[in-house]
Write a protein that holds these residues in place. Structure first.
Motif, PDB file in Angstrom:
ATOM      1  N   LEU A   1     -29.349  46.388 -14.693  1.00  0.00           N
ATOM      2  CA  LEU A   1     -29.259  44.956 -14.407  1.00  0.00           C
ATOM      3  C   LEU A   1     -29.421  44.082 -15.644  1.00  0.00           C
ATOM      4  CD1 LEU A   1     -31.359  44.884 -11.106  1.00  0.00           C
ATOM      5  CD2 LEU A   1     -28.909  44.449 -11.307  1.00  0.00           C
ATOM      6  N   TRP A   2     -29.809  44.689 -16.755  1.00  0.00           N
ATOM      7  CA  TRP A   2     -30.031  43.902 -17.968  1.00  0.00           C
ATOM      8  C   TRP A   2     -28.728  43.253 -18.440  1.00  0.00           C
ATOM      9  CZ3 TRP A   2     -34.544  42.671 -20.278  1.00  0.00           C
ATOM     10  CH2 TRP A   2     -34.469  42.064 -21.537  1.00  0.00           C
TER      11      TRP A   2
ATOM     12  N   HIS B   1     -27.011  41.040 -16.766  1.00  0.00           N
ATOM     13  CA  HIS B   1     -26.226  40.568 -15.641  1.00  0.00           C
ATOM     14  C   HIS B   1     -26.909  39.385 -14.970  1.00  0.00           C
ATOM     15  CE1 HIS B   1     -24.588  44.577 -16.299  1.00  0.00           C
ATOM     16  NE2 HIS B   1     -23.513  44.214 -15.623  1.00  0.00           N
ATOM     17  N   ARG B   2     -26.121  38.610 -14.237  1.00  0.00           N
ATOM     18  CA  ARG B   2     -26.674  37.433 -13.582  1.00  0.00           C
ATOM     19  C   ARG B   2     -27.718  37.819 -12.536  1.00  0.00           C
ATOM     20  NH1 ARG B   2     -22.340  33.253 -11.448  1.00  0.00           N
ATOM     21  NH2 ARG B   2     -21.940  33.346 -13.714  1.00  0.00           N
TER      22      ARG B   2
END
Length: 228
Positions: A116-117, A119-120
């Protein structure tokens, strides 16, 4: 004579404490030898799966060191090697299972955070994952202290009690994690100093904080006998 005796007892207590600290450092290195070897021979960023595999193998060793500290705190016992061996044998299975579950959860959280790093969705998810990571580490640490004290306790009960007390007594949890982070930094920067001298005193602070936080679970209140 009355003034000489307390001074003699104080000197003995100091020597006993120094001896036990050095012995605990040695036992910690022996008990955590898989991680120690990996730390000196591999790059953690590249070999983290090996660290995840080795971590549960070191859990009984850490429980053994906690057992030595508990025995010394309770009765000034300096039979470190015997206490370590007895605690290691008693906690080997539950400690490794406990550490394996915690390590697996940390790996899942780390992989999710890496995915998830940038990403929104990470703006919302990463703080949650970071909180879960801290709770997992805190619960795992309390659990190892609890297992060292009560090796036969069901792990489900250990998990429930440790998660609750890690949050309920957050100030003790925060202190233990800060000391643990300091020890990790010291071992990384100065391995000989960290493992040879500083490990036992810093781990004693972690053990004392954790043991105090676990008092409601380790020493449940006794019910006064009813009078008729």
């Amino acid at each position: 004579m009355t003034s000489v005796r307390p001074r003699h007892d104080t000197i003995n207590a100091v020597f006993d404490g120094v001896y036990l600290a050095l012995a605990s450092n040695m036992l910690l290195v022996v008990g955590c030898l898989p991680l120690v070897l990996l730390a000196f021979t591999t790059d953690a960023t590249q070999s983290w799966p090996l660290y995840a595999i080795a971590a549960p193998l070191c859990a009984p060793g850490l429980c053994g060191v906690f057992g030595v500290m508990s025995a010394y705190s309770a009765g000034r016992s300096t039979t470190g090697l015997r206490t370590f061996g007895r605690t290691w044998l008693a906690t080997a299975r539950p400690a490794m299972l406990w550490a394996a579950a915690a390590t697996a959860l940390l790996v899942v959280l780390g992989v999710d955070a890496r995915a998830l790093w940038g990403h929104r969705a990470g703006a919302l998810a990463l703080p949650v994952l970071a909180t879960l990571t801290v709770l997992t580490v805190a619960t795992a640490l309390l659990g190892l202290v609890a297992i060292a004290e009560r090796p036969a306790a069901p792990l489900r009960d250990v998990a429930r009690a440790c998660l609750y007390l890690a949050v309920r007594r957050w100030y003790l949890t925060a202190g233990s994690l800060l000391v643990l982070a300091l020890l990790a930094q010291l071992v990384t920067a100065r391995p000989a100093l960290g493992l040879g001298l500083a490990a036992a005193p810093l781990l004693y602070v972690v053990w004392a904080n954790s043991h105090f936080a676990l008092r409601p679970a380790l020493d449940p209140p006794t019910v006064a006998p009813q009078t008729t």
